[in-house]
Design a protein around this motif. Structure first.
Motif, PDB file in Angstrom:
ATOM      1  N   GLU A  15      28.185 -14.214  29.673  1.00 34.53           N
ATOM      2  CA  GLU A  15      29.629 -14.432  29.648  1.00 34.53           C
ATOM      3  C   GLU A  15      30.388 -13.191  29.175  1.00 34.53           C
ATOM      4  OE1 GLU A  15      30.732 -16.986  31.042  1.00 34.53           O
ATOM      5  OE2 GLU A  15      32.846 -17.094  30.495  1.00 34.53           O
ATOM      6  N   PHE A  16      29.758 -12.402  28.308  1.00 30.81           N
ATOM      7  CA  PHE A  16      30.422 -11.186  27.823  1.00 30.81           C
ATOM      8  C   PHE A  16      30.628 -10.183  28.964  1.00 30.81           C
ATOM      9  CE2 PHE A  16      28.698 -13.203  24.113  1.00 30.81           C
ATOM     10  CZ  PHE A  16      29.652 -12.977  23.135  1.00 30.81           C
ATOM     11  N   VAL A  17      29.737 -10.204  29.937  1.00 28.60           N
ATOM     12  CA  VAL A  17      29.884  -9.360  31.136  1.00 28.60           C
ATOM     13  C   VAL A  17      30.917  -9.970  32.080  1.00 28.60           C
ATOM     14  CG1 VAL A  17      28.686  -8.361  33.105  1.00 28.60           C
ATOM     15  CG2 VAL A  17      27.483  -8.615  30.905  1.00 28.60           C
ATOM     16  N   ARG A  18      30.797 -11.287  32.268  1.00 32.30           N
ATOM     17  CA  ARG A  18      31.715 -11.979  33.178  1.00 32.30           C
ATOM     18  C   ARG A  18      33.168 -11.773  32.761  1.00 32.30           C
ATOM     19  NH1 ARG A  18      28.817 -16.794  33.080  1.00 32.30           N
ATOM     20  NH2 ARG A  18      27.420 -16.422  34.835  1.00 32.30           N
ATOM     21  N   LEU A  19      33.425 -11.770  31.446  1.00 29.25           N
ATOM     22  CA  LEU A  19      34.801 -11.609  30.963  1.00 29.25           C
ATOM     23  C   LEU A  19      35.385 -10.254  31.383  1.00 29.25           C
ATOM     24  CD1 LEU A  19      34.596 -13.183  27.387  1.00 29.25           C
ATOM     25  CD2 LEU A  19      35.714 -14.146  29.419  1.00 29.25           C
ATOM     26  N   GLU A  22      36.111 -10.580  35.199  1.00 29.06           N
ATOM     27  CA  GLU A  22      37.225 -11.489  35.471  1.00 29.06           C
ATOM     28  C   GLU A  22      38.553 -10.891  35.002  1.00 29.06           C
ATOM     29  OE1 GLU A  22      37.367 -14.328  37.071  1.00 29.06           O
ATOM     30  OE2 GLU A  22      35.252 -14.843  37.351  1.00 29.06           O
ATOM     31  N   ASP A  23      38.549 -10.278  33.826  1.00 31.02           N
ATOM     32  CA  ASP A  23      39.790  -9.709  33.298  1.00 31.02           C
ATOM     33  C   ASP A  23      40.315  -8.602  34.219  1.00 31.02           C
ATOM     34  OD1 ASP A  23      41.802  -9.463  31.125  1.00 31.02           O
ATOM     35  OD2 ASP A  23      40.921  -7.465  30.912  1.00 31.02           O
ATOM     36  N   ALA A  24      39.401  -7.868  34.823  1.00 33.72           N
ATOM     37  CA  ALA A  24      39.797  -6.770  35.715  1.00 33.72           C
ATOM     38  C   ALA A  24      40.093  -7.254  37.130  1.00 33.72           C
ATOM     39  CB  ALA A  24      38.690  -5.717  35.747  1.00 33.72           C
ATOM     40  N   GLY A  25      39.876  -8.543  37.369  1.00 34.73           N
ATOM     41  CA  GLY A  25      40.076  -9.044  38.735  1.00 34.73           C
ATOM     42  C   GLY A  25      39.070  -8.499  39.722  1.00 34.73           C
ATOM     43  N   ALA A  26      37.903  -8.100  39.225  1.00 36.07           N
ATOM     44  CA  ALA A  26      36.878  -7.522  40.103  1.00 36.07           C
ATOM     45  C   ALA A  26      36.156  -8.617  40.885  1.00 36.07           C
ATOM     46  CB  ALA A  26      35.870  -6.734  39.268  1.00 36.07           C
ATOM     47  N   GLU A  27      35.835  -8.312  42.116  1.00 35.26           N
ATOM     48  CA  GLU A  27      34.951  -9.221  42.852  1.00 35.26           C
ATOM     49  C   GLU A  27      33.519  -8.944  42.426  1.00 35.26           C
ATOM     50  OE1 GLU A  27      35.344 -10.237  46.992  1.00 35.26           O
ATOM     51  OE2 GLU A  27      37.181  -9.049  47.086  1.00 35.26           O
ATOM     52  N   TYR A  28      32.757  -9.983  42.262  1.00 33.08           N
ATOM     53  CA  TYR A  28      31.341  -9.799  41.906  1.00 33.08           C
ATOM     54  C   TYR A  28      30.544 -10.970  42.442  1.00 33.08           C
ATOM     55  CZ  TYR A  28      32.350 -13.037  38.018  1.00 33.08           C
ATOM     56  OH  TYR A  28      32.746 -14.120  37.267  1.00 33.08           O
ATOM     57  N   ASP A  29      29.267 -10.704  42.638  1.00 32.69           N
ATOM     58  CA  ASP A  29      28.360 -11.723  43.150  1.00 32.69           C
ATOM     59  C   ASP A  29      27.622 -12.318  41.957  1.00 32.69           C
ATOM     60  OD1 ASP A  29      26.542 -13.278  44.468  1.00 32.69           O
ATOM     61  OD2 ASP A  29      25.551 -11.634  45.534  1.00 32.69           O
ATOM     62  N   ALA A 215      43.553 -17.600  33.886  1.00 31.49           N
ATOM     63  CA  ALA A 215      43.198 -18.261  35.147  1.00 31.49           C
ATOM     64  C   ALA A 215      41.693 -18.534  35.215  1.00 31.49           C
ATOM     65  CB  ALA A 215      43.630 -17.393  36.330  1.00 31.49           C
ATOM     66  N   TYR A 216      40.925 -17.561  34.776  1.00 30.78           N
ATOM     67  CA  TYR A 216      39.467 -17.758  34.769  1.00 30.78           C
ATOM     68  C   TYR A 216      39.058 -18.897  33.837  1.00 30.78           C
ATOM     69  CZ  TYR A 216      34.652 -17.100  33.304  1.00 30.78           C
ATOM     70  OH  TYR A 216      33.351 -17.322  32.984  1.00 30.78           O
ATOM     71  N   LEU A 217      39.614 -18.901  32.629  1.00 35.02           N
ATOM     72  CA  LEU A 217      39.213 -19.902  31.636  1.00 35.02           C
ATOM     73  C   LEU A 217      39.557 -21.314  32.105  1.00 35.02           C
ATOM     74  CD1 LEU A 217      40.292 -17.975  28.395  1.00 35.02           C
ATOM     75  CD2 LEU A 217      37.957 -18.302  29.257  1.00 35.02           C
ATOM     76  N   ALA A 218      40.589 -21.426  32.928  1.00 34.54           N
ATOM     77  CA  ALA A 218      40.995 -22.743  33.438  1.00 34.54           C
ATOM     78  C   ALA A 218      40.253 -23.126  34.713  1.00 34.54           C
ATOM     79  CB  ALA A 218      42.505 -22.745  33.704  1.00 34.54           C
ATOM     80  N   SER A 219      39.428 -22.211  35.204  1.00 36.65           N
ATOM     81  CA  SER A 219      38.765 -22.454  36.495  1.00 36.65           C
ATOM     82  C   SER A 219      37.386 -23.068  36.301  1.00 36.65           C
ATOM     83  CB  SER A 219      38.620 -21.125  37.249  1.00 36.65           C
ATOM     84  OG  SER A 219      37.548 -20.363  36.690  1.00 36.65           O
ATOM     85  N   GLU A 220      36.792 -23.467  37.404  1.00 42.20           N
ATOM     86  CA  GLU A 220      35.425 -24.003  37.347  1.00 42.20           C
ATOM     87  C   GLU A 220      34.393 -22.900  37.205  1.00 42.20           C
ATOM     88  OE1 GLU A 220      34.576 -26.722  40.481  1.00 42.20           O
ATOM     89  OE2 GLU A 220      35.892 -28.260  39.633  1.00 42.20           O
ATOM     90  N   ARG A 221      34.824 -21.656  37.348  1.00 41.02           N
ATOM     91  CA  ARG A 221      33.881 -20.549  37.134  1.00 41.02           C
ATOM     92  C   ARG A 221      33.472 -20.444  35.669  1.00 41.02           C
ATOM     93  NH1 ARG A 221      37.827 -18.324  39.923  1.00 41.02           N
ATOM     94  NH2 ARG A 221      38.362 -16.645  38.483  1.00 41.02           N
TER      95      ARG A 221
END
Lengths: 239, 239
Positions: A15-19, A22-29, A215-221
Motif C-alpha cells: 500500500e505504501f507503493v500504491r499511495l 495513486e497520488d501521482a495519478g500514474a497508471e500501473y498494472d 478519490a482512491y481512498l473512496a474507491s474499490e481499489r
C-alpha cells in the motif's frame, strides 16, 4: 507503465507503493489483483519470490517491474519511483532524508506487526495471544508515543506543512498510512497517543484530502484493512 | 571527513556503516568512541537522538554527519556513502538493487535481534526467556535457512563472485557481517544452515580477506561481539 506485484487481499507494505502511484495519478498494472485466469492472484506473487520464479527475485513482495528494472523492498521501490512521480525534491540530501524517514516509518510498521505476532510469523495469532498481549502493552505505553513523538518533532522542526518542509514528499504519504493503520488496529491507544501529536494528525488529514488520494481512498481499489494484514484489530491488544 | 555517531560499546547497526568506511580506507571520526572528556561516550549519541539534540535528528543511531548533511537509518547512510567510497556501481538500477539487498540484510538483522527480545525491547532477556526460546526455534528452523537460501540463490543468479555479479558492493560487506554475527550468536544453528549455502560462506571469506578489512577486523577498532549487541550468544537459544 510499471507493474506492482503484491498480495491481492491486504494493503500491507504494497500500500505504501500504491499511495505514491495513486497520488501521482500514474497508471500501473496491479498484477496480482487481476483475475487468476488473467495472470493475477497469489500465483503472480509467488512467481517473483525467492526460489520460485525467474530472477532477479526478492525475498518478499512488494515487487516493482519497470522495463528491465525489477526491484523489491518497499522503501527501495518508493525511492526509485519518487523522482519519476515528482514526489521527492531533486537534491540528493533531500532524497536521502526522505529515504531515512520512510525507513523510520517502515520500522514502526514492523513493530506494529510484531505486536500480534511477537514469537513467530509462522504461528497463528491465537497461538501467541498471551505474548501478544504483553508485547502490545509495551508498544502502546512506550513505543507508540515515542515513535509518534519523533514525527511530531520532525514536523515541528521542518517548519512547514510536511516532513521535509514546505513541499509534500512520499514519507508524508507513508505517515498518513501509518496513522490510518494504527487507528484501525488500536483505536483507543492510537487516539490517546495522537492527542499529543497534533501536527501528525494535521498531516494525516492534509494527505487524505489530496484530490487523487481522496478519490482512491473512496474507491474499490483501496482494499479495506483486515485481520490478514499488518494492522489487525484485535480488541484485546488495545488495552 | 565524515563523522559516524553510534553506541560506543557494541557493533550493532553502526558496524554496517563502519565496514564501508574501513574497507575504503576512509578517515572518519567515530565520535562516540572518543573519551567522554573529548565529546565521546553515550552523551554524544543521545545528543543526536529524537527529542534530545539539535535537528534534524533521527529516531535512533547510527547517525552520519557530512558537512551540512545529517542522516540516520543504516541503509540510507550506506546508500549515501557508497557512491562516495566507490562501493556501488554508477548506474541507478544497480544502486537500487544494492539498496534492496541491504534492506533485506537489515530485515534479517532485525529478526535475529528479535529472537532474544521477542516481547519487548524495553524488558530484559531474562524476563522474556521462555518466549525467546520459542522464537529462536522458529528462527533456526524456518527463517534462517530461508533467508540464507535467498542470498545463496541471489549469488548463484548473479553469476559472479558478488551479490551484484563481478564487482563487490556494500551489500557484500553487509552479508559478511550478518554471517559473522549469526556464527557468534547461534554457532550450531548457523553452521547447520551455512552448510547448505556454500556461496554465502565463500562470499564471507572473500570479504574477510580484503586487505583493509582484514586489518580492521584484527584491530582494536573492531568491537568484539557481546551480549549488549544485536547478535547475542545465549546458548539456550541455539537448540
Amino acid at each position: 507503465m510499471v507493474a506492482l506485484i503484491y498480495w491481492p487481499f491486504i494493503q500491507g507494505r504494497g500500500e505504501f507503493v500504491r499511495l505514491l502511484l495513486e497520488d501521482a495519478g500514474a497508471e500501473y498494472d496491479d498484477v496480482a489483483r487481476r483475475p487468476e485466469e488473467e495472470g493475477g492472484g497469489i500465483a503472480a506473487v509467488r512467481g517473483h519470490m525467492y526460489g520460485e520464479g525467474p530472477g532477479p527475485a526478492g525475498f518478499a513482495p512488494p515487487f516493482l517491474i519497470d522495463g528491465d528494472v525489477k526491484l523489491a523492498q518497499m522503501p527501495a521501490v518508493c525511492a526509485y519511483l519518487a523522482p519519476r512521480l515528482g514526489c521527492v525534491p531533486d537534491d540528493e540530501a533531500a532524497r536521502m532524508r526522505a529515504l531515512q524517514l520512510q525507513l523510520t516509518i517502515a520500522d514502526m510498521v514492523d513493530e506494529a506487526h510484531d505486536t500480534h505476532h511477537p514469537v513467530s510469523t509462522a504461528r497463528y495469532f491465537e497461538d501467541q495471544k498471551a505474548e501478544a498481549i504483553e508485547a502490545a502493552r509495551d508498544f502502546r505505553e512506550q513505543r507508540l508515543p515515542k515513535w509518534l513523538g519523533f514525527f511530531e518533532r520532525t514536523l515541528e522542526r521542518a517548519g512547514g506543512d510536511y516532513l521535509l518542509g514546505s513541499e509534500p514528499s512520499y514519507p508524508d504519504l507513508g505517515l498518513f498510512q501509518l496513522v490510518a493503520g494504527l487507528r484501525y488496529a488500536l483505536p483507543r491507544a492510537a487516539e490517546a497517543a495522537l492527542g499529543a501529536t497534533p501536527r501528525v494528525v494535521a498531516l494525516h488529514d492534509r494527505v487524505a484530502a489530496r484530490p487523487a488520494l481522496a478519490a482512491y481512498l473512496a474507491s474499490e481499489r483501496r482494499i479495506p484493512f483486515n485481520e490478514d494484514g499488518i494492522f489487525r484489530h484485535y480488541p484485546e491488544l488495545d488495552g
